[in-house]
Design a protein around this motif. Structure first.
Motif, PDB file in Angstrom:
ATOM      1  N   ARG A   1       5.078  11.017  -0.221  1.00 47.48           N
ATOM      2  CA  ARG A   1       4.073  10.092  -0.585  1.00 47.48           C
ATOM      3  C   ARG A   1       4.892   8.597  -0.955  1.00 47.48           C
ATOM      4  NH1 ARG A   1      -0.860   8.509  -1.716  1.00 47.48           N
ATOM      5  NH2 ARG A   1      -1.361   6.955  -3.301  1.00 47.48           N
ATOM      6  N   ILE A   2       4.861   7.630  -0.175  1.00 45.73           N
ATOM      7  CA  ILE A   2       5.704   6.421  -0.205  1.00 45.73           C
ATOM      8  C   ILE A   2       4.551   5.456  -0.624  1.00 45.73           C
ATOM      9  CG2 ILE A   2       7.044   4.904   1.076  1.00 45.73           C
ATOM     10  CD1 ILE A   2       7.346   6.704   3.294  1.00 45.73           C
ATOM     11  N   THR A   3       4.827   4.683  -1.829  1.00 41.74           N
ATOM     12  CA  THR A   3       4.050   3.926  -2.239  1.00 41.74           C
ATOM     13  C   THR A   3       4.909   2.454  -2.349  1.00 41.74           C
ATOM     14  OG1 THR A   3       5.006   4.444  -4.552  1.00 41.74           O
ATOM     15  CG2 THR A   3       2.934   5.278  -3.868  1.00 41.74           C
ATOM     16  N   GLY A   4       4.161   1.318  -2.670  1.00 42.46           N
ATOM     17  CA  GLY A   4       4.698  -0.162  -2.652  1.00 42.46           C
ATOM     18  C   GLY A   4       5.473  -0.357  -1.166  1.00 42.46           C
ATOM     19  N   LEU A   5       4.630   0.097  -0.161  1.00 42.93           N
ATOM     20  CA  LEU A   5       5.315  -0.361   1.128  1.00 42.93           C
ATOM     21  C   LEU A   5       5.621  -1.695   1.200  1.00 42.93           C
ATOM     22  CD1 LEU A   5       3.121   2.353   3.335  1.00 42.93           C
ATOM     23  CD2 LEU A   5       5.594   2.237   3.220  1.00 42.93           C
ATOM     24  N   GLU A   6       7.039  -2.124   2.069  1.00 39.04           N
ATOM     25  CA  GLU A   6       7.258  -3.304   2.321  1.00 39.04           C
ATOM     26  C   GLU A   6       7.353  -3.540   3.808  1.00 39.04           C
ATOM     27  OE1 GLU A   6      10.561  -3.876   0.079  1.00 39.04           O
ATOM     28  OE2 GLU A   6       9.537  -3.828  -1.863  1.00 39.04           O
ATOM     29  N   LYS A   7       7.608  -4.635   4.203  1.00 45.43           N
ATOM     30  CA  LYS A   7       7.822  -4.951   5.646  1.00 45.43           C
ATOM     31  C   LYS A   7       9.302  -4.283   6.104  1.00 45.43           C
ATOM     32  CE  LYS A   7       6.412  -7.465   9.290  1.00 45.43           C
ATOM     33  NZ  LYS A   7       4.776  -6.824   9.745  1.00 45.43           N
ATOM     34  N   ASN A   8      10.288  -4.393   5.292  1.00 45.77           N
ATOM     35  CA  ASN A   8      11.427  -3.741   5.745  1.00 45.77           C
ATOM     36  C   ASN A   8      11.347  -2.300   5.775  1.00 45.77           C
ATOM     37  OD1 ASN A   8      11.234  -3.329   2.955  1.00 45.77           O
ATOM     38  ND2 ASN A   8      13.149  -4.504   2.609  1.00 45.77           N
ATOM     39  N   ASP A   9      10.388  -1.748   5.369  1.00 43.58           N
ATOM     40  CA  ASP A   9      10.033  -0.189   5.298  1.00 43.58           C
ATOM     41  C   ASP A   9       9.446   0.287   6.647  1.00 43.58           C
ATOM     42  OD1 ASP A   9      11.101   0.532   2.723  1.00 43.58           O
ATOM     43  OD2 ASP A   9       8.835   0.153   2.031  1.00 43.58           O
TER      44      ASP A   9
ATOM     45  N   GLY B   1       1.010  -1.334   0.002  1.00 46.99           N
ATOM     46  CA  GLY B   1       0.021   0.000   0.077  1.00 46.99           C
ATOM     47  C   GLY B   1       1.012   1.339  -0.211  1.00 46.99           C
ATOM     48  N   SER B   2       0.022   2.393   0.307  1.00 50.00           N
ATOM     49  CA  SER B   2       0.830   3.607   0.383  1.00 50.00           C
ATOM     50  C   SER B   2       0.512   4.536   1.496  1.00 50.00           C
ATOM     51  CB  SER B   2       0.494   4.457  -1.105  1.00 50.00           C
ATOM     52  OG  SER B   2      -0.912   4.730  -1.084  1.00 50.00           O
ATOM     53  N   GLU B   3       1.407   5.549   1.638  1.00 49.17           N
ATOM     54  CA  GLU B   3       1.081   6.451   2.965  1.00 49.17           C
ATOM     55  C   GLU B   3       1.522   7.723   2.454  1.00 49.17           C
ATOM     56  OE1 GLU B   3      -0.586   6.628   5.483  1.00 49.17           O
ATOM     57  OE2 GLU B   3      -0.977   4.487   6.049  1.00 49.17           O
ATOM     58  N   THR B   4       0.781   9.037   2.833  1.00 52.56           N
ATOM     59  CA  THR B   4       1.411  10.285   2.614  1.00 52.56           C
ATOM     60  C   THR B   4       1.426  10.856   4.083  1.00 52.56           C
ATOM     61  OG1 THR B   4      -0.089  10.283   0.652  1.00 52.56           O
ATOM     62  CG2 THR B   4       0.685  12.469   1.689  1.00 52.56           C
ATOM     63  N   LEU B   5       2.806  11.371   4.209  1.00 52.57           N
ATOM     64  CA  LEU B   5       3.359  11.945   5.635  1.00 52.57           C
ATOM     65  C   LEU B   5       3.431  13.465   4.949  1.00 52.57           C
ATOM     66  CD1 LEU B   5       6.141   9.338   6.183  1.00 52.57           C
ATOM     67  CD2 LEU B   5       3.779   9.342   6.605  1.00 52.57           C
ATOM     68  N   THR B   6       2.931  14.284   5.988  1.00 50.65           N
ATOM     69  CA  THR B   6       2.799  15.724   5.781  1.00 50.65           C
ATOM     70  C   THR B   6       3.724  16.310   6.734  1.00 50.65           C
ATOM     71  OG1 THR B   6       0.721  15.984   7.258  1.00 50.65           O
ATOM     72  CG2 THR B   6       0.665  15.792   4.745  1.00 50.65           C
ATOM     73  N   CYS B   7       4.388  17.592   6.687  1.00 47.54           N
ATOM     74  CA  CYS B   7       5.214  18.185   7.413  1.00 47.54           C
ATOM     75  C   CYS B   7       4.884  19.713   7.095  1.00 47.54           C
ATOM     76  CB  CYS B   7       6.363  17.947   7.026  1.00 47.54           C
ATOM     77  SG  CYS B   7       7.814  18.336   8.335  1.00 47.54           S
ATOM     78  N   GLU B   8       4.180  20.304   8.151  1.00 45.95           N
ATOM     79  CA  GLU B   8       3.935  21.736   8.082  1.00 45.95           C
ATOM     80  C   GLU B   8       4.626  22.785   8.684  1.00 45.95           C
ATOM     81  OE1 GLU B   8       0.224  23.402  10.114  1.00 45.95           O
ATOM     82  OE2 GLU B   8      -0.703  22.810   7.998  1.00 45.95           O
ATOM     83  N   CYS B   9       5.099  23.682   8.014  1.00 44.83           N
ATOM     84  CA  CYS B   9       5.795  24.905   8.513  1.00 44.83           C
ATOM     85  C   CYS B   9       4.821  25.896   8.937  1.00 44.83           C
ATOM     86  CB  CYS B   9       6.917  25.338   7.228  1.00 44.83           C
ATOM     87  SG  CYS B   9       7.620  26.737   8.010  1.00 44.83           S
ATOM     88  N   PRO B  10       5.309  26.441  10.380  1.00 44.44           N
ATOM     89  CA  PRO B  10       4.503  27.509  10.922  1.00 44.44           C
ATOM     90  C   PRO B  10       4.382  28.849  10.147  1.00 44.44           C
ATOM     91  CG  PRO B  10       6.382  27.044  12.155  1.00 44.44           C
ATOM     92  CD  PRO B  10       6.338  25.836  11.126  1.00 44.44           C
ATOM     93  N   ASP B  11       5.252  28.811   9.257  1.00 38.35           N
ATOM     94  CA  ASP B  11       5.214  30.259   8.459  1.00 38.35           C
ATOM     95  C   ASP B  11       5.892  29.905   7.212  1.00 38.35           C
ATOM     96  OD1 ASP B  11       8.044  30.132   9.181  1.00 38.35           O
ATOM     97  OD2 ASP B  11       7.654  31.215  10.803  1.00 38.35           O
ATOM     98  N   HIS B  12       6.290  31.200   6.435  1.00 39.48           N
ATOM     99  CA  HIS B  12       6.716  30.730   5.115  1.00 39.48           C
ATOM    100  C   HIS B  12       8.398  30.864   5.230  1.00 39.48           C
ATOM    101  CE1 HIS B  12       3.441  31.270   2.308  1.00 39.48           C
ATOM    102  NE2 HIS B  12       2.673  31.889   3.477  1.00 39.48           N
ATOM    103  N   GLN B  13       8.869  30.706   6.405  1.00 35.30           N
ATOM    104  CA  GLN B  13      10.443  30.703   6.423  1.00 35.30           C
ATOM    105  C   GLN B  13      11.080  29.439   6.069  1.00 35.30           C
ATOM    106  OE1 GLN B  13      11.916  33.554   7.062  1.00 35.30           O
ATOM    107  NE2 GLN B  13       9.968  34.503   7.244  1.00 35.30           N
TER     108      GLN B  13
END
Length: 205
Positions: free
Chosen positions: A94-102, A28-40
């Motif tokens: 976004r990570i696709t084709g997730l495996e056990k070793n991931d 499967g796949s997962e999408t991880l997000t990382c949000e910056c508090p401003d535009h810096q």
């Protein structure tokens, strides 16, 4: 491992304490997000700590212009980074084709001189492919146990709770004794009269 990577590794472990646990299916796949508090936050780095091997890996580098550079050995088709700039800058991996070793801890780090070290590395993600989220056990209902009636032990001093069982038989015995005593006294009180009556009867004969 350089000093900067050692520091990054320590920050990654600190971010793991508040990591979001994900249970994707194998392949499967997962999408991880990382949000910056401003535009810096014009640059971002993604790292991971593999669960099985304990290896600390640098995944990729990206910026707000969607320029991406993958680390050696990281497949670009499986690991895709994008930036979305609005009120805040959000970097998505976004990570696709997730495996056990991931399986492992994933986190990003911003390159922003205006933020402290804690805000430069938000809480990460703990990815566990092929595993199932634990389910909470059903609530248990306690059934009150029925109390067994207390039976006084024979020839012993009555224990607490046995007073009614001892009192009523004692009262009955006392009543029987009283009746026997009264009957005996009544019999002996009439005995002299019977003797005199018989003596008078003999004398008349």
């Amino acid at each position: 491992m350089t000093l900067s990577r050692v520091w990054t590794f320590l920050c990654l472990l600190a971010a793991a304490s508040a990591a979001t646990v994900l249970y994707p299916s194998l392949g499967g796949s997962e999408t991880l997000t990382c949000e910056c508090p401003d535009h810096q936050c014009q640059k971002v780095y993604w790292y991971r700590f593999l669960q099985d091997t304990g290896e600390f890996q640098f995944l990729m580098f990206g910026n707000s212009a969607n320029a991406v550079k993958h680390a050696e050995g990281i497949t670009a088709t499986r690991f895709k980074l994008s930036a979305n700039e609005g009120a805040k800058i959000t970097y998505s991996l976004r990570i696709t084709g997730l495996e056990k070793n991931d399986a492992g801890i994933y986190s990003c780090m911003f390159n922003s001189p205006k933020h402290d070290q804690k805000s430069q590395m938000p809480a990460g993600y703990y990815i566990r492919p092929g595993e199932h989220a634990p389910t909470s056990p059903p609530p248990t209902v306690k059934i009150p146990k029925k109390k067994k009636p207390q039976v006084c032990p024979p020839n012993n001093q009555p224990v607490k709770g046995c007073k009614p069982l001892v009192l009523w038989p004692s009262v009955g015995v006392l009543l029987v004794l009283a009746v026997v005593l009264i009957s005996t006294l009544y019999y002996f009180s009439r005995l002299p009269k019977k003797c005199r009556h018989q003596y008078t009867k003999k004398m008349q004969l």
